[in-house]
Write a protein that holds these residues in place. Structure first.
Motif, short mmCIF file in Angstrom:
data_model
loop_
_atom_site.label_atom_id
_atom_site.label_comp_id
_atom_site.label_asym_id
_atom_site.label_seq_id
_atom_site.Cartn_x
_atom_site.Cartn_y
_atom_site.Cartn_z
N GLY A 77 0.82 -1.20 0.00
CA GLY A 77 0.00 0.00 0.00
C GLY A 77 0.86 1.25 0.00
O GLY A 77 0.54 2.24 -0.68
N THR A 78 1.95 1.22 0.76
CA THR A 78 2.88 2.35 0.77
C THR A 78 3.46 2.58 -0.61
O THR A 78 3.54 3.73 -1.09
CB THR A 78 4.02 2.10 1.78
N GLU A 79 3.86 1.51 -1.29
CA GLU A 79 4.44 1.67 -2.62
C GLU A 79 3.45 2.28 -3.60
O GLU A 79 3.80 3.17 -4.38
CB GLU A 79 4.95 0.33 -3.16
N LEU A 80 2.21 1.83 -3.57
CA LEU A 80 1.21 2.37 -4.48
C LEU A 80 0.95 3.85 -4.21
O LEU A 80 0.81 4.65 -5.14
CB LEU A 80 -0.08 1.57 -4.35
N ARG A 81 0.92 4.23 -2.94
CA ARG A 81 0.74 5.66 -2.62
C ARG A 81 1.94 6.47 -3.07
O ARG A 81 1.80 7.59 -3.57
CB ARG A 81 0.52 5.82 -1.11
N ALA A 82 3.15 5.93 -2.87
CA ALA A 82 4.35 6.64 -3.29
C ALA A 82 4.38 6.84 -4.80
O ALA A 82 4.73 7.92 -5.29
CB ALA A 82 5.60 5.88 -2.83
N LEU A 83 4.00 5.82 -5.55
CA LEU A 83 3.96 5.94 -7.00
C LEU A 83 3.00 7.05 -7.43
O LEU A 83 3.31 7.85 -8.33
CB LEU A 83 3.54 4.62 -7.63
N ALA A 154 1.45 16.51 4.85
CA ALA A 154 0.72 17.26 5.88
C ALA A 154 1.30 17.03 7.27
O ALA A 154 1.14 17.87 8.16
CB ALA A 154 -0.76 16.86 5.86
N ALA A 155 1.97 15.90 7.46
CA ALA A 155 2.53 15.55 8.77
C ALA A 155 3.64 14.53 8.56
O ALA A 155 3.74 13.90 7.50
CB ALA A 155 1.45 15.00 9.69
N PHE A 156 4.47 14.35 9.57
CA PHE A 156 5.52 13.35 9.52
C PHE A 156 4.94 11.96 9.78
O PHE A 156 3.98 11.81 10.56
CB PHE A 156 6.59 13.65 10.58
N GLY A 157 5.55 10.95 9.15
CA GLY A 157 5.15 9.57 9.43
C GLY A 157 4.75 8.82 8.19
O GLY A 157 5.08 9.21 7.05
N PRO A 158 4.03 7.70 8.33
CA PRO A 158 3.64 6.87 7.19
C PRO A 158 2.79 7.63 6.18
O PRO A 158 2.05 8.56 6.55
CB PRO A 158 2.82 5.74 7.84
N GLY A 161 -0.70 7.67 7.10
CA GLY A 161 -1.00 8.16 8.43
C GLY A 161 -0.96 7.02 9.44
O GLY A 161 -0.69 5.87 9.08
N PRO A 162 -1.17 7.29 10.71
CA PRO A 162 -1.41 8.63 11.25
C PRO A 162 -0.15 9.47 11.25
O PRO A 162 0.96 8.93 11.37
CB PRO A 162 -1.88 8.33 12.69
N GLY A 163 -0.30 10.77 11.12
CA GLY A 163 0.85 11.65 11.09
C GLY A 163 1.06 12.36 12.41
O GLY A 163 0.24 12.28 13.32
N ASP A 164 2.19 13.05 12.50
CA ASP A 164 2.54 13.77 13.72
C ASP A 164 3.27 15.04 13.30
O ASP A 164 4.05 15.04 12.34
CB ASP A 164 3.44 12.91 14.60
N ALA A 165 3.04 16.12 14.03
CA ALA A 165 3.70 17.39 13.72
C ALA A 165 5.16 17.40 14.15
O ALA A 165 5.92 18.28 13.74
CB ALA A 165 2.95 18.53 14.41
N ALA A 241 8.77 4.18 1.67
CA ALA A 241 8.64 5.64 1.67
C ALA A 241 7.83 6.12 2.88
O ALA A 241 6.98 5.41 3.42
CB ALA A 241 7.98 6.09 0.38
N PHE A 242 8.09 7.37 3.28
CA PHE A 242 7.36 8.02 4.37
C PHE A 242 7.59 9.53 4.26
O PHE A 242 8.38 9.99 3.43
CB PHE A 242 7.83 7.50 5.74
N PHE A 243 6.90 10.29 5.10
CA PHE A 243 7.13 11.72 5.18
C PHE A 243 8.09 11.99 6.34
O PHE A 243 7.78 11.67 7.49
CB PHE A 243 5.82 12.48 5.38
#
Length: 327
Positions: A77-83, A154-158, A161-165, A241-243
């Motif tokens: 799922g991460t790879e598909l979002r990164a693409l 929008a935020a750090f992390g996967p 999500g969930p993200g973090d500031a 991949a991640f933010f």
């Protein structure tokens, strides 16, 4: 690379997946239409020749019974979002996903299909290149990596999500996850967990300099680059991949640990000046995290022999030495 995470399927199962993705009229017939691509370390991937002669790649996630590390959960799922992000916001050459199936009706895991890109794997080609030729590719890779890192989150992390500031909280959590993964499988790190935590705590204020989440590939190095006629034609394998902080990218690692390869041409292509003292501290923390992952994943992959594990353990000692810790 052999790994227990590779979810190989029968020809019949592969045909069923291809039919769902491309329709019955394009399902291959006869023999020799599927070849496993063996360079990857995690997912299994097949080069498939469809009935009309078109070539595609079919990539399959690990089976559900295989234990994976925390950051590898939903890696497909991460790879598909990164693409999607890379194709939407950059000119970096990556494949488009033709079809993805998460139903687990045809096999026990998710899979997706994408076009096969003709090119040589830079990790394989490297030994045949002169230093100047390899540097030229690294400079291109630096420029491409900068494009990827320009994508804001929008935020750090996967990516999902969930993200973090707070990048400090996210990165500290990433280290804790890998320590827990190692503990779950009784991986011998050669270092006490509390000593590793102490190193992170002593230098965690360097992480507060990072305030803007950027798309980080993290696994972008020679084996994940396809080249042809002197240029990069595709970047592959985006499941990590991640933010986060762009300095986590793999090829910045050579600024602190020689084992992670030459970095001057990459830095030049990226357009990054020499690292500041605070950036050097962060990059050393990222090297520490990387070698922790490399040590722990050898047990999860169930590699034959101990050569990869032994090498990674040595690099962990070198990473700790960057912080004045020796055994």
């Amino acid at each position: 690379m052999e790994s227990v995470s590779k979810n190989r399927q029968s020809p019949a199962a592969l045909r069923a997946m291809i039919e769902r993705a491309y329709g019955p009229e394009r399902v291959p017939v006869g023999d020799g239409w599927a070849t496993e691509l063996t360079f990857g370390w995690f997912n299994v991937a097949y080069r498939v020749r469809l009935r009309d002669g078109a070539e595609v790649v079919l990539k399959i996630a690990p089976p559900p019974h295989v234990d994976v590390m925390t950051h590898e959960r939903d890696a497909m799922g991460t790879e598909l979002r990164a693409l999607e992000l890379i194709r939407a916001h950059t000119d970096v050459p990556v494949a488009a996903a033709h079809f993805a199936d998460h139903s687990r009706e045809l096999c026990d895991a998710s899979y997706f299909c994408m076009p096969y890109v003709h090119g040589e794997n830079l990790g394989v080609l490297r030994d045949r290149l002169s230093t100047a030729e390899h540097d030229a590719y690294l400079a291109q890779l630096g420029a491409r990596n900068r494009e990827i890192n320009a994508v804001r989150g929008a935020a750090f992390g996967p990516l999902a999500g969930p993200g973090d500031a707070s990048w400090r909280r996210v990165f500290t959590g990433m280290v804790e996850h890998i320590l827990a993964d190692g503990e779950r499988r009784a991986v011998a790190l050669g270092w006490d967990h509390d000593t590793i935590r102490a190193v992170l705590a002593e230098h965690a204020d360097s992480l507060d300099e990072v305030t803007e989440p950027r798309l980080v590939e993290w696994d972008l190095w020679d084996p994940n680059v396809l080249v042809r006629d002197g240029r990069i034609v595709c970047v592959i394998d985006h499941e990590r991949a991640f933010f986060g902080d762009p300095l986590m990218e793999r090829l910045f690692g050579g600024t602190q640990l020689p084992a992670f390869g030459p970095h001057d041409a990459f830095m030049r292509g990226y357009g990054h000046p020499p690292l500041t003292p605070t950036e050097q501290t962060r990059r050393r923390l990222y090297c520490l995290y990387l070698v922790l992952v490399l040590v722990v994943e050898t047990v999860y992959r169930e590699h034959e022999g101990t050569a990869t594990y032994d090498w990674a353990r040595t690099q962990l000692d070198h990473a700790m030495a960057l912080f004045g810790r020796t055994r």
